[in-house]
Design a protein around this motif. Structure first.
Motif, PDB file in Angstrom:
ATOM      1  N   ASP A   1      49.360  -2.068  13.655  1.00  0.00           N
ATOM      2  CA  ASP A   1      48.330  -2.560  14.576  1.00  0.00           C
ATOM      3  C   ASP A   1      48.776  -2.250  16.006  1.00  0.00           C
ATOM      4  O   ASP A   1      49.798  -2.770  16.481  1.00  0.00           O
ATOM      5  CB  ASP A   1      48.129  -4.069  14.380  1.00  0.00           C
ATOM      6  CG  ASP A   1      46.915  -4.585  15.148  1.00  0.00           C
ATOM      7  OD1 ASP A   1      46.575  -3.972  16.172  1.00  0.00           O
ATOM      8  OD2 ASP A   1      46.325  -5.585  14.721  1.00  0.00           O
ATOM      9  N   GLU A   2      48.011  -1.408  16.698  1.00  0.00           N
ATOM     10  CA  GLU A   2      48.418  -0.976  18.032  1.00  0.00           C
ATOM     11  C   GLU A   2      48.533  -2.144  19.013  1.00  0.00           C
ATOM     12  O   GLU A   2      49.480  -2.223  19.799  1.00  0.00           O
ATOM     13  CB  GLU A   2      47.416   0.051  18.578  1.00  0.00           C
ATOM     14  CG  GLU A   2      47.285   1.307  17.732  1.00  0.00           C
ATOM     15  CD  GLU A   2      46.243   1.160  16.654  1.00  0.00           C
ATOM     16  OE1 GLU A   2      45.760   0.013  16.460  1.00  0.00           O
ATOM     17  OE2 GLU A   2      45.916   2.150  15.979  1.00  0.00           O
ATOM     18  N   LYS A   3      47.573  -3.065  18.944  1.00  0.00           N
ATOM     19  CA  LYS A   3      47.574  -4.177  19.904  1.00  0.00           C
ATOM     20  C   LYS A   3      48.811  -5.045  19.748  1.00  0.00           C
ATOM     21  O   LYS A   3      49.365  -5.542  20.733  1.00  0.00           O
ATOM     22  CB  LYS A   3      46.313  -5.017  19.718  1.00  0.00           C
ATOM     23  CG  LYS A   3      45.026  -4.277  20.058  1.00  0.00           C
ATOM     24  CD  LYS A   3      43.810  -5.167  19.872  1.00  0.00           C
ATOM     25  CE  LYS A   3      42.525  -4.422  20.213  1.00  0.00           C
ATOM     26  NZ  LYS A   3      41.326  -5.274  20.002  1.00  0.00           N
TER      27      LYS A   3
ATOM     28  N   HIS B   1      51.879  -2.825   9.082  1.00  0.00           N
ATOM     29  CA  HIS B   1      50.433  -2.984   9.304  1.00  0.00           C
ATOM     30  C   HIS B   1      49.902  -2.119  10.442  1.00  0.00           C
ATOM     31  O   HIS B   1      48.689  -2.011  10.598  1.00  0.00           O
ATOM     32  CB  HIS B   1      50.114  -4.460   9.547  1.00  0.00           C
ATOM     33  CG  HIS B   1      50.480  -5.339   8.397  1.00  0.00           C
ATOM     34  ND1 HIS B   1      49.768  -5.339   7.218  1.00  0.00           N
ATOM     35  CD2 HIS B   1      51.498  -6.208   8.228  1.00  0.00           C
ATOM     36  CE1 HIS B   1      50.332  -6.186   6.379  1.00  0.00           C
ATOM     37  NE2 HIS B   1      51.381  -6.720   6.952  1.00  0.00           N
TER      38      HIS B   1
ATOM     39  N   TYR C   1      48.541 -11.177  11.700  1.00  0.00           N
ATOM     40  CA  TYR C   1      49.903 -10.678  11.847  1.00  0.00           C
ATOM     41  C   TYR C   1      50.513 -11.062  13.198  1.00  0.00           C
ATOM     42  O   TYR C   1      51.734 -11.083  13.331  1.00  0.00           O
ATOM     43  CB  TYR C   1      49.908  -9.170  11.665  1.00  0.00           C
ATOM     44  CG  TYR C   1      49.354  -8.751  10.325  1.00  0.00           C
ATOM     45  CD1 TYR C   1      49.966  -9.158   9.148  1.00  0.00           C
ATOM     46  CD2 TYR C   1      48.199  -7.987  10.214  1.00  0.00           C
ATOM     47  CE1 TYR C   1      49.460  -8.801   7.912  1.00  0.00           C
ATOM     48  CE2 TYR C   1      47.681  -7.623   8.983  1.00  0.00           C
ATOM     49  CZ  TYR C   1      48.321  -8.030   7.842  1.00  0.00           C
ATOM     50  OH  TYR C   1      47.818  -7.690   6.613  1.00  0.00           O
TER      51      TYR C   1
ATOM     52  N   GLN D   1      45.629 -11.950   7.418  1.00  0.00           N
ATOM     53  CA  GLN D   1      45.865 -10.776   8.263  1.00  0.00           C
ATOM     54  C   GLN D   1      46.039 -11.179   9.725  1.00  0.00           C
ATOM     55  O   GLN D   1      45.707 -10.426  10.642  1.00  0.00           O
ATOM     56  CB  GLN D   1      44.736  -9.754   8.105  1.00  0.00           C
ATOM     57  CG  GLN D   1      44.619  -9.216   6.696  1.00  0.00           C
ATOM     58  CD  GLN D   1      43.551  -8.162   6.544  1.00  0.00           C
ATOM     59  OE1 GLN D   1      42.807  -7.859   7.493  1.00  0.00           O
ATOM     60  NE2 GLN D   1      43.439  -7.573   5.369  1.00  0.00           N
TER      61      GLN D   1
END
Length: 974
Positions: A591-593, A589, A566, A564
């Motif tokens: 993912d905000e960051k 996925h 990513y 994970q």
């Protein structure tokens, strides 16, 4: 590779160093304690039965825990072994010299046949005490009986087979009639069905056995001294009670299949082994002249039930001419031979004698050995003594024999509960596979042993068997405990290195494509294994380095996805210009960051798709963190590309209803730069209430001014309530826009008039349009002609203002008339008020002598009182008591102060020589008079009737009893 091996060995030594001391017990390489703390009991444990027979024992049979023995000439003793203290003795009732030749007991222990040496046969049922003679059997010396285990019951034997010394096989049936008035013969019939022969003619039928296989097929085994016959056939359905004649009839014209051996004991005996949970025997052992024929029984075979046959010759100390065996008994892994003075147990796996028990001469010669098939107990007797053998843990050493025979699966099956033995078997199997170059199988076995890891690993390395080494490491890894983290890390790293080396070799060889794909799949399975997940995650940096050193970017991405990680996956795609793949990973996925980090790069290449991805994320993304990416992008992009930034900002503002000032400011800047038409509509939609506007007004004003958007600036001035600046700027654009601004300050007429004067001045001085100036007068009621006249030049004729001047004069006249009317109305109102005051001064009320106070119900005239217009009357003190608690705190304080002052004025003078004008002097000093004090008290106490005024309305929610005095009141009523 060698360094990894050394590290693993060190970790094993460190693990071993913390193990507790085992004292004097040695620890072999297998890691198990090789010592026995107590002596194991033998497999065949002999026990002498505490029984002294009154006469010699002729014969003994046991079945289903029922023991029958013949004593002397005429006595039969029956013992239920479940109740050994209750023996049953039966007399045969024979007056002649007949002796018991053999006895036969069925599998249920219910039917006992007693063969006499006079060619007669007796029958005894367990439920009766009387021995019955079988008349149809007379003239035949019975050698064997084949019991029917499928149709027999406690009262009926069903069809059975009987073998005689003359070689005939008879079929018979015995039945006991219960409750019959007449004594009938128990033998239902007795008919010959076959005759067994050897080369010299008919031979005694030594043994008979009836078994049923699959599909209703019956197998009948019959033995003579040298031959073993098999009769196979089906009994027609529904005719089972009619016996086995049809099976023997099939062999009337030809001999059945048989086994024959040359040597001859003068007799033979066959024994069977039946497991506890099965109804059919599984193996057999036939004792004859050449040895013991041993094999298994396969009921699925069509013509012969015997399978896997082998002949175990007698031990060297047995000479069939001198001390030939007497009886045989078969257990799961052994057959026991009874000799005149000893018992020998031979293993059926290897033919070796594993047990020998010598009997003392004082017991006499051994006569017979039999086994109870239901409880697996072995019985031996002489003429004077009875012995019993218990079979205990017979399979304890079977694993060794199977191991030595290279039957490792069976060996493991029989030592699965003994880890120290299982380890030996696995080590032997591994070594056997290695020597036969079955390296993969060898690796799997070695991984399950406790042998030293480094020895095994080096063994495969020296043999250049990397694939087998990998298999060994995989299995070893799967067997490690969670606490063995160091070993797990080393094995995981080593396996990764081996997989990468192997994949590198196979990838370059097109002929090994299928093997490459298979190995790649195994490697990926290894990386994604849940058991290895924690270890791989904790050591992912090392794995990344290994993957990078081999240049395997494909598996680096695969591993990053599993971990994970990513960020690494997206970075890899971006480095290789795979922007769509990178965006797919981000979108998958969510993912905000990662969106914040990689959006600046992605939006430069695929702006529309990136914005679509942002929109799909919805409120999970903070648009403020994306503004830097949009700013960098918009500075170097075309108008069409900037539209994508505007699209996302509009989504945030209108769909997500974002209120962050930075977002609204940035949208304003984009509108000002590329979409001036949308700018004004946005500002108008935002409204004019500064508290509900989410953009920075000053920033918006400066931005619009820089880009020359005057309409927008005017709107912002209006929101900021800078109406003068709004009008000034609007006059540069449109007079009507200025007029709309001038009417905004509704509460400030002076300012509104000033703004309209600005407009009028602009119209007169700048546009020089007198008609439009006059229109301004009609648009604003605050402007008069006299306010506008100074703006006109001197040369303007009065004709232009004639109508406006007349209208102004008429307005003045109307205003004067209105003022006059208001003055007259005020004069009339004052007159009426004066009359009402005079009338109130003269108003009075009458009080009768019998009137009473409304509060205390005592006569009213006894004390000072108050009379209200509503008719209620109260004593002064009663009214004060009712009003005081309901007064505000400041009025209560004022009333107390007035009462003190009134009391002070009522006290008589201490000096009789006080001047008469003392009150006048004191009043002159600013103090209130007594009458004034009383009037003030009346204003507070008698302002309204306590029953009819607001006081009663305000007290409607008050309880009748004060909560603080509720308990006291309750107690007073008890």
């Amino acid at each position: 590779m060698a360094s990894i091996l050394d590290e693993y060995e060190d970790s094993l030594y460190r693990s071993a160093a913390v193990q507790p001391s085992r004292g004097s017990v040695g620890i072999p390489h297998s890691g198990y304690v090789n010592a026995r703390l107590e002596k194991e009991t033998p497999i065949f444990n002999k026990q002498r039965i505490d029984f002294a027979p009154p006469e010699k024992i002729n014969s003994l049979v046991v079945s289903s825990n029922q023991l029958c023995m013949s004593l002397g000439k005429d006595t039969l003793l029956r013992i239920d072994l479940g109740k050994p203290d209750e023996p049953n003795q039966v007399e045969l009732g024979r007056k002649d010299e007949a002796k018991v030749y053999k006895m036969f007991l069925d599998h249920t222990g219910s039917h006992l046949l007693i063969a006499l040496n006079t060619s007669e046969c007796l029958y005894l049922n367990r439920s009766v005490q009387k021995v019955r003679a079988l008349s149809r059997w007379k003239g035949h010396l019975i050698e064997s009986v084949g019991w029917n285990k499928f149709l027999g019951s406690e009262t009926n034997t069903g069809p059975i087979l009987v073998g005689t010394a003359q070689g005939q096989i008879y079929e018979a049936e015995i039945s006991v009639s219960e409750g019959s008035l007449f004594s009938t013969n128990p033998d239902q019939y007795f008919r010959q069905v076959y005759t067994l022969e050897e080369e010299s003619g008919p031979a005694p039928v030594c043994c008979l056995e009836i078994e049923r296989g699959i599909e209703g097929k019956f197998f009948i085994i019959a033995t003579t001294r040298k031959r073993l016959f098999q009769f196979v056939g089906k009994v027609p359905e529904g005719t089972e009670q009619q016996g086995f004649s049809s099976i023997f009839a099939m062999h009337a014209d030809h001999l059945p299949s048989f086994r024959e051996f040359p040597a001859n004991l003068g007799f033979s005996e066959i024994a069977f082994y039946t497991p506890k949970l099965r109804s059919n025997p599984r193996s057999f052992a036939w004792m004859m002249g050449n040895g013991v024929l041993y094999g298994t029984l396969d009921y699925s075979r069509p013509d012969s039930i015997l399978s896997d046959e082998r002949v175990w010759v007698y031990p060297s100390d047995i000479d069939i001419t001198v001390n030939k065996p007497i009886s045989i008994v078969l257990t799961q892994f052994h057959f026991l031979l009874l000799l005149p003075d000893r018992v020998k147990a031979v293993c059926t796996l290897n033919g070796q004698v594993v047990f020998q028990d010598l009997f003392l001469e004082k017991f006499g010669l051994l006569t017979r050995m039999i086994k109870d098939p239901t409880v697996q107990q072995i019985w031996i007797h002489t003429e004077k003594v009875v012995f019993r053998y218990h079979v205990q843990r017979e399979s304890r050493d079977v694993w060794k024999m199977y191991m030595n025979m290279n039957k490792f699966d069976l060996a493991k099956e029989y030592c699965k509960d003994r880890p120290e033995c299982l380890d030996i078997v696995l080590a032997k199997e591994a070594e056997h596979c290695f020597q036969n170059k079955r390296y993969i199988d060898s690796a799997k076995c070695y991984a399950l042993t406790q042998n030293y890891f480094e020895e095994i690993a080096l063994k495969f390395i020296e043999a250049k068997q990397e694939e087998a080494l990998m298999e060994f490491l995989i299995k070893k890894l799967s067997n490690l405990k969670p606490s063995e983290k160091t070993q797990t890390t080393l094995l995981t790293t080593w396996l990764t290195e081996l997989y990468l080396n192997w994949l590198g070799i196979l990838e370059g060889d097109p002929s090994q494509r299928n093997l490459y794909l298979d190995t790649r799949e195994k490697f990926r399975t290894f990386l994604s294994s849940p058991k290895n997940k924690d270890c791989l995650f904790n050591n992912r940096a090392s794995i990344y380095e290994l993957l990078a050193s081999h240049g395997d970017t494909e598996h680096m991405v695969y591993f990053a996805v599993i971990m994970q990680d990513y960020e690494r996956v997206v970075a890899h795609h971006c480095q290789h210009d795979e922007y769509d793949e990178a965006l797919n990973v981000l979108s998958r996925h969510r993912d905000e960051k990662l969106f914040y980090k990689f959006s600046p790069v992605l939006i430069q290449h695929i702006p529309k798709k990136v914005v679509d991805a942002w929109i799909s994320m919805g409120s999970r993304l903070d648009a403020r963190n994306l503004i830097p990416a949009l700013v960098n992008y918009s500075q170097s992009a075309s108008t069409q590309q900037i539209n994508e930034a505007i699209r996302y900002m509009e989504f945030c503002v209108y769909q997500l209803e974002e209120t962050q000032q930075a977002i609204h400011n940035y949208l304003l800047s984009l509108y000002a730069l590329c979409r001036p038409d949308s700018l004004l509509s946005y500002l108008e939609q935002a409204g004019t209430n500064p508290n509900r506007i989410h953009y920075d007004l000053k920033y918006a004003l400066r931005l619009c001014a820089e880009h020359g958007h005057h309409h927008a600036c005017v709107h912002i001035y209006k929101v900021m309530e800078l109406y003068e600046e709004a009008v000034d700027l609007a006059l540069q654009v449109d007079v009507d826009l200025a007029k709309s601004c001038a009417d905004l300050p509704e509460d400030d007429e002076e300012l509104r008039k000033k703004l309209w004067l600005k407009i009028a001045r602009h119209v007169v001085q700048e546009e020089k349009d007198v008609k439009k100036a006059m229109a301004c007068l009609s648009s604003c009621a605050l402007l008069k002609i006299e306010d506008v006249l100074p703006f006109f030049p001197d040369f303007v004729t009065i004709d232009h203002f004639k109508e406006a001047i007349c209208n102004s004069l008429e307005d003045y006249n109307k205003h004067i008339e209105e003022l006059k009317r208001e003055m007259e109305e005020a004069t009339q109102s004052a007159k009426r008020i004066r009359e009402d005051i005079q009338e109130m001064r003269n108003k009075y009320g009458s009080v009768e002598p019998q009137e009473k106070c409304a509060a205390c119900d005592f006569p009213l005239l006894n004390r000072p009182f108050y009379l209200f217009l509503c008719g209620h009357m109260f004593h002064y003190d009663c009214l004060l008591q009712a009003v005081f608690p309901n007064l505000p705190a400041y009025k209560q304080a004022k009333l107390e102060d007035l009462q003190k002052k009134l009391a002070a004025t009522s006290q008589p003078s201490k000096s009789h020589h006080r001047p008469k004008d003392a009150d006048t002097i004191s009043l002159g000093k600013g103090q209130q008079s007594r009458e004034q004090i009383k009037a003030d008290i009346d204003d507070i106490v008698a302002a309204e009737c306590v029953y009819c005024g607001e006081l009663m309305i305000r007290s409607i929610d008050k309880p009748f009893i004060d909560p603080q005095k509720y308990e006291e009141e309750m107690q007073s009523w008890l």
